[in-house]
Design a protein around this motif. Sequence first.
Motif, PDB file in Angstrom:
ATOM      1  N   PRO A   1       7.057   7.956   4.445  1.00 23.56           N
ATOM      2  CA  PRO A   1       7.366   6.532   4.426  1.00 23.56           C
ATOM      3  C   PRO A   1       7.832   6.013   5.780  1.00 23.56           C
ATOM      4  CG  PRO A   1       8.269   7.612   2.514  1.00 23.56           C
ATOM      5  CD  PRO A   1       7.728   8.687   3.388  1.00 23.56           C
ATOM      6  N   PHE A   2       7.319   4.863   6.168  1.00 24.77           N
ATOM      7  CA  PHE A   2       7.680   4.153   7.384  1.00 24.77           C
ATOM      8  C   PHE A   2       7.220   4.860   8.662  1.00 24.77           C
ATOM      9  CE2 PHE A   2      11.343   3.814   4.372  1.00 24.77           C
ATOM     10  CZ  PHE A   2      10.971   2.613   3.826  1.00 24.77           C
ATOM     11  N   ALA A   3       6.464   5.923   8.559  1.00 20.64           N
ATOM     12  CA  ALA A   3       6.007   6.678   9.727  1.00 20.64           C
ATOM     13  C   ALA A   3       7.157   6.938  10.691  1.00 20.64           C
ATOM     14  CB  ALA A   3       4.882   5.925  10.435  1.00 20.64           C
TER      15      ALA A   3
ATOM     16  N   PRO B   1      -1.132   6.649  -7.308  1.00 28.10           N
ATOM     17  CA  PRO B   1      -0.715   7.584  -6.253  1.00 28.10           C
ATOM     18  C   PRO B   1      -1.603   7.472  -5.022  1.00 28.10           C
ATOM     19  CG  PRO B   1      -0.962   8.690  -8.366  1.00 28.10           C
ATOM     20  CD  PRO B   1      -1.549   7.336  -8.533  1.00 28.10           C
ATOM     21  N   VAL B   2      -0.987   7.562  -3.841  1.00 26.18           N
ATOM     22  CA  VAL B   2      -1.731   7.656  -2.594  1.00 26.18           C
ATOM     23  C   VAL B   2      -2.144   9.109  -2.423  1.00 26.18           C
ATOM     24  CG1 VAL B   2      -1.575   7.445  -0.086  1.00 26.18           C
ATOM     25  CG2 VAL B   2      -0.512   5.727  -1.560  1.00 26.18           C
TER      26      VAL B   2
ATOM     27  N   SER C   1       0.812  -1.220   0.000  1.00 26.10           N
ATOM     28  CA  SER C   1       0.000   0.000   0.000  1.00 26.10           C
ATOM     29  C   SER C   1       0.841   1.263   0.000  1.00 26.10           C
ATOM     30  CB  SER C   1      -0.939   0.010   1.212  1.00 26.10           C
ATOM     31  OG  SER C   1      -0.194  -0.038   2.418  1.00 26.10           O
ATOM     32  N   ARG C   2       2.108   1.151   0.424  1.00 23.96           N
ATOM     33  CA  ARG C   2       2.955   2.350   0.486  1.00 23.96           C
ATOM     34  C   ARG C   2       4.374   2.014   0.036  1.00 23.96           C
ATOM     35  NH1 ARG C   2       1.341   6.937   3.012  1.00 23.96           N
ATOM     36  NH2 ARG C   2      -0.739   6.923   3.910  1.00 23.96           N
TER      37      ARG C   2
ATOM     38  N   LEU D   1       7.879   9.722  -3.891  1.00 26.39           N
ATOM     39  CA  LEU D   1       6.464   9.812  -3.538  1.00 26.39           C
ATOM     40  C   LEU D   1       5.937   8.442  -3.122  1.00 26.39           C
ATOM     41  CD1 LEU D   1       5.228  12.182  -6.368  1.00 26.39           C
ATOM     42  CD2 LEU D   1       5.770  12.783  -4.017  1.00 26.39           C
ATOM     43  N   THR D   2       4.858   8.476  -2.343  1.00 32.40           N
ATOM     44  CA  THR D   2       4.268   7.239  -1.860  1.00 32.40           C
ATOM     45  C   THR D   2       3.153   6.808  -2.801  1.00 32.40           C
ATOM     46  OG1 THR D   2       4.762   7.900   0.405  1.00 32.40           O
ATOM     47  CG2 THR D   2       3.179   6.124   0.115  1.00 32.40           C
TER      48      THR D   2
END
Length: 475
Positions: free
Chosen positions: A146-148, A131-132, A98-99, A106-107
């Motif tokens: 990304p990856f929080a 694109p998200v 999902s990401r 970009l995610t």
Amino acid sequence: MLSNIQSLCSTYTNLSSTDIEKLLEIEKSLMYYAELTDCYMFIDCLMENLPHAIVVAEAFPAKENRVYEKSVIGKFVFESFEPAVFLAFKTKEKSSISRAITQEGLTVEQHVIPILNDEQRAIAVLIQEKPVERATSIKEDLQQMPFALIEHVVEPNLQPIPIVSDLLVESIILTNQDKKVVYSNPAGSRFIKELTGLERFDHIVLDEVLPFLKEIYDKGDDVFVLEITTERQSFIVKKITIRGQHDKMTLLIIQDLTELKLKDNELMMKTFAIREIHHRVKNNLQTVTSLLRLQMRNDLSAANASAFQEALNRIYSISSVYELILENEDNAEEKVDVIALAKKIGHKMMETAHAATIQLIVQHDDMQLFCHAKKAVSLALIVCELLQNAIKYAFVDREEGCITIQFGHDMDMVVLHVADNGVGMQDATASFGMEIITRLVEYDLTGTFSIIPSEQGTHTQIQFPISEEVFILND
């Protein structure tokens, strides 16, 4: 003129011309899929000499606001940023994430399917990216990164954002388009403090205080991985360019390899030291051998000469173990090829069999038997004693004979047979050689030694267990 697929695949992959033709056929429909699904389409191939993939074809839907501002054909793809791509290669099954992180940082939502050739080998993957939805504020931009990874942001009028980046050992550093630090997790803060001596580094230009990062920033790729070695430390630096609605930021993920490199160096030094010890042991054994040979030049009785020769054979057997270890420069585990060891000892001892012409046969049915140095010394002495007994007793008053050494295995046991076609064993159970064999087999190999009844000659059998120190490889 070659197409992108032909040129890139020929340069970076090991794909055959048939495989490349298959990708060219798929590329013809790529634009139609992009327009039909309103998604971005790519074909990636694994690289031959690097653990990455490479983009060999692309197709973008007709949009005013594109996710990709420029072509990414020829760009490298890293597993840490697009794990679904590499999972599809490994499993040969559809994979999604999902990401994922695009070549421009970009995610996107990513779906991947493997492309198989006629031999069912994954030669490439077909990727669909969507694109998200973008965030509407800086804070949401950072939360969706990304990856929080963001724990808090060094920006006025913003509250800290509680995330788990303080648990990571990697240094996480975020800089704005001017390369000024706007965020760092605890590991990142320690990283900057240790290398710069600065107590505060809010909004410092990072590559000015850490010049070795300049290469990372100067690299045009939005997603990039580089290993950097300075005078004192080594790092792997992953760069991700984040294009948000308000700013273009750079996220650096830095893994410190210094301790790992030091341990590698220590291990290398220990390996050199051990090899040096092996050299000295081998040289000392050769010195002892030379002294014994000098002594044998004096007038010795036949019995004394025989005893000296037996001692020389035993010393040579031990020395052979160290010679085989030293012949293999990459032998960090100090494993010894037991088959090669038996042949080396056997052929040398046949040269000392002056009374008869003896043929030596070594059989192993393509089995490869290895063991560590201590076990190898015991096996070397066992083989030496068995051969000495055969040479000494089996061919009395004979001009020729044959000795067979046979290696095999039964379940979790190694089985060693040594047989000759001589006169047969009368009563050698009390001999010094037999005592050596019995003790080595029982105490060093935790095995059993037996004499098998034979119509002709003598047949001995040794069994000992396969273990971490004794292992078999079959061709």
